[in-house]
Scaffold this motif. Structure first.
Motif, PDB file in Angstrom:
ATOM      1  N   THR A  74       0.797  -1.228   0.000  1.00 31.25           N
ATOM      2  CA  THR A  74       0.000   0.000   0.000  1.00 31.25           C
ATOM      3  C   THR A  74       0.828   1.275   0.000  1.00 31.25           C
ATOM      4  O   THR A  74       0.365   2.311  -0.471  1.00 31.25           O
ATOM      5  CB  THR A  74      -0.932   0.038   1.234  1.00 31.25           C
ATOM      6  OG1 THR A  74      -0.132  -0.016   2.423  1.00 31.25           O
ATOM      7  CG2 THR A  74      -1.912  -1.116   1.219  1.00 31.25           C
ATOM      8  N   ALA A  75       2.054   1.242   0.533  1.00 34.23           N
ATOM      9  CA  ALA A  75       2.839   2.473   0.647  1.00 34.23           C
ATOM     10  C   ALA A  75       4.293   2.140   0.907  1.00 34.23           C
ATOM     11  O   ALA A  75       4.606   1.094   1.488  1.00 34.23           O
ATOM     12  CB  ALA A  75       2.307   3.360   1.775  1.00 34.23           C
ATOM     13  N   ASP A 121      -0.578   4.989   4.382  1.00 33.46           N
ATOM     14  CA  ASP A 121      -0.970   5.440   3.050  1.00 33.46           C
ATOM     15  C   ASP A 121      -2.076   6.486   3.100  1.00 33.46           C
ATOM     16  O   ASP A 121      -2.276   7.229   2.132  1.00 33.46           O
ATOM     17  CB  ASP A 121      -1.424   4.253   2.195  1.00 33.46           C
ATOM     18  CG  ASP A 121      -2.524   3.428   2.853  1.00 33.46           C
ATOM     19  OD1 ASP A 121      -2.393   3.144   4.066  1.00 33.46           O
ATOM     20  OD2 ASP A 121      -3.508   3.074   2.173  1.00 33.46           O
TER      21      ASP A 121
END
Length: 572
Positions: A64-65, A478
């Motif tokens: 996600t990040a 995120d």
């Protein structure tokens, strides 16, 4: 390994050779070894007379990040060809984490030295994620693929960095502070400082930090007068400091460490030792490789504690020493690198001030957050983000994750004179897991603003150990951390910045605090069972509910924006 490289990668035949590592395509240039530390954790060391390089790839699944400690550095997945990050003693920290769904770390890493070049990103051709780190000489990297919560992985890497090489952090460094910067800018006088110190002490601000302006009568915000550090706007400095101390308030003084201004008396002697020209600021960045520069700056800064009785220093702009291509040093220089000069300078200042005041405080600021600076600082502040609570939240949480023992401070809190009490409270909730610094005219605050400020500063002081020393678990990097939790010694504190349910369960806590910084007042508690005392206070600290209820595992409690819910139950 295929030939997909960004411009800083070596060619396919550039000497990278495979190393054994479960779940990773790991390679290195130079003489390299691996050491298994625990499940999913390894240490890799490479050594070369030239550039040592360690590189690894893994499937980029459910990611996600990419978390980094840089301001505005988190919240997306960069491409593998993105520009690498260069860290040094004076700028940045060599650490990152690829975060996956559920906030687990797909892969986290840290380098064991400050001066590295590091890259990370998605390989477009096959969906892998590639990390690489390189440095001249010996390079050690720890890699964590244990898939634990990313905050736990980062905390372990910070513990590895610490290894006993840290300054003692006094309790005073963790207590709320007042800063003159946004409230006064350069218009500082003894009378104004003492007035704010007195008002701040009543509200719970135990330290005052006097910023720019004290060393000049010029009010154009340049740095041409830096370098002499004479208290032109603070006459009778020692007596003035004593009056502040009589209020029970500690005192720190600001210095723009690297600058020698072109209007200063020091210019004629030190102007020739320029590491870089900050011409638009009316100053140079002085070169710390020269003993004359270090001796002058050490004497000037130590004077605040030795002669005037200050409790410490706010040392600004250290990152300006991180010049990409420094000039070759002259014969008077005694350091091979700028980093060595910076370390000698900071070590000399630290030794001088702690010899006089063993609990002297030193503030640094993002982005000079390298663990190599930990022996010379007690606190690090989020970089400037005036009147931006979300940025302050993200930057302070980012700092907390890899600050080790150093106290993390918020950027100074400021607000418009018409700011409602609820939003004043939200400013404080957004930096709840750091040390709040406040910078408004306290004499101009209306009753609601003062009550909100006093209430939330009281919460910070009462629960300091949990908030600042407890285990930190921020959610969803995120999304900018819409919820953050800290736990320790039977107390759990949750700050809610979005309309999300609070999942604490029936863990071993006796006190649960939920701070609501969202406009939605319906706070849903999941997994909490049994009788509990319930107290709800509004943004100004006024009780709006105080009773006992038998919780059934899914309970909604109304908590006004800027307010605080407290659940209490007997210790397990």
């Amino acid at each position: 390994m295929d030939d997909i490289w960004e411009p800083h990668a070596p060619a396919a035949d550039g000497g990278l050779r495979p190393l054994a590592a479960e779940g990773l395509d790991l390679r290195a240039a130079g003489e390299a070894t691996t050491r298994r530390l625990a499940d999913g954790r390894i240490e890799v060391t490479a050594e070369s007379p030239g550039e040592a390089r360690i590189e690894w790839r893994l499937p980029c699944t459910d990611a996600t990040a990419l978390w980094t400690p840089d301001p505005r550095g988190t919240g997306w997945l960069p491409a593998a060809w993105s520009a690498p990050r260069r860290t040094s003693l004076a700028k940045g920290a060599p650490v990152a984490a690829l975060v996956g769904t559920g906030d687990h770390a797909v892969c986290a890493f840290a380098a064991g030295r400050a001066d590295v070049l590091a890259g990370a990103g998605v390989v477009e051709e096959n969906g892998e994620f590639r990390f690489w780190v390189q440095a001249t000489g010996r390079l050690t990297v720890r890699i964590d693929t244990s898939r634990r919560h990313f905050a736990r992985c980062l905390a372990d890497l910070a513990d590895w960095w610490a290894d006993g090489r840290t300054a003692a952090v006094p309790d005073a460094a963790r207590r709320p502070a007042y800063s003159t910067w946004y409230a006064m800018h350069q218009d500082v006088t003894p009378e104004a400082v003492e007035a704010q110190a007195a008002l701040g002490k009543e509200l719970g601000l135990d330290t005052i930090i006097v910023d720019d302006g004290w060393m000049t009568r010029d009010r154009t915000r340049g740095y041409a007068h830096c370098g002499d550090w004479e208290p032109l706007s603070l006459p009778g400095t020692a007596d003035h400091v004593r009056r502040v101390h009589d209020l029970g308030v500690r005192y720190l003084l600001w210095y723009a460490l690297p600058f020698i201004g072109k209007e200063s008396a020091a210019w004629d002697r030190l102007g020739r030792h320029a590491l870089a020209d900050a011409g638009h600021l009316g100053a140079i960045v002085a070169d710390p490789r020269y003993p004359a520069v270090r001796d002058h700056l050490t004497d000037r800064l130590a004077r605040a504690v030795e002669e005037w009785g200050m409790d410490g220093l706010k040392i600004d702009f250290v990152d300006w020493f991180a010049v990409p291509d420094p000039p070759a040093p002259g014969p008077e220089a005694d350091c091979a690198t700028v980093d060595e000069g910076v370390e000698r300078l900071l070590a000399a200042i630290h030794a001088r001030i702690t010899a006089v005041q063993p609990e002297a405080m030193t503030e640094h600021r993002q982005p000079y957050t390298s663990p190599g600076l930990w022996p010379y600082t007690t606190m690090v502040r989020a970089t400037d983000c005036p009147l931006s609570p979300q940025e302050n939240r993200q930057r302070t949480v980012d700092l907390r994750l890899v600050a080790g023992p150093v106290a993390v401070h918020s950027d100074m809190l400021m607000w418009h004179p018409d700011e409602p009490a609820e939003q004043v409270a939200c400013h404080l909730i957004n930096v709840l897991f750091a040390v709040p610094q406040v910078s408004v005219d306290l004499a101009a605050q209306n009753p609601g603003q003062r009550e909100a400020l006093a209430f939330w500063l009281g919460v910070v002081r009462t629960h300091l150990d949990t908030l600042q020393r407890g285990e930190l678990r921020p959610d969803r990097p995120d999304l900018g951390y819409p919820m953050v939790t800290a736990a320790g010694d039977g107390t759990v504190v949750v700050a809610r910045y979005a309309p999300l349910p609070v999942r604490t369960g029936d863990g071993p806590w006796h006190t649960l605090l939920v701070a609501n910084a969202d406009a939605d007042p319906e706070v849903r508690l999941l997994g909490v069972h049994g009788p509990a005392g319930i107290t709800v206070r509004d943004a100004r600290g006024r009780i709006v509910r105080n009773d006992t209820a038998d919780l059934a595992g899914d309970t909604t409690v109304t908590v006004p924006r800027g307010g605080l819910l407290t659940l209490s139950r007997p210790p397990a």
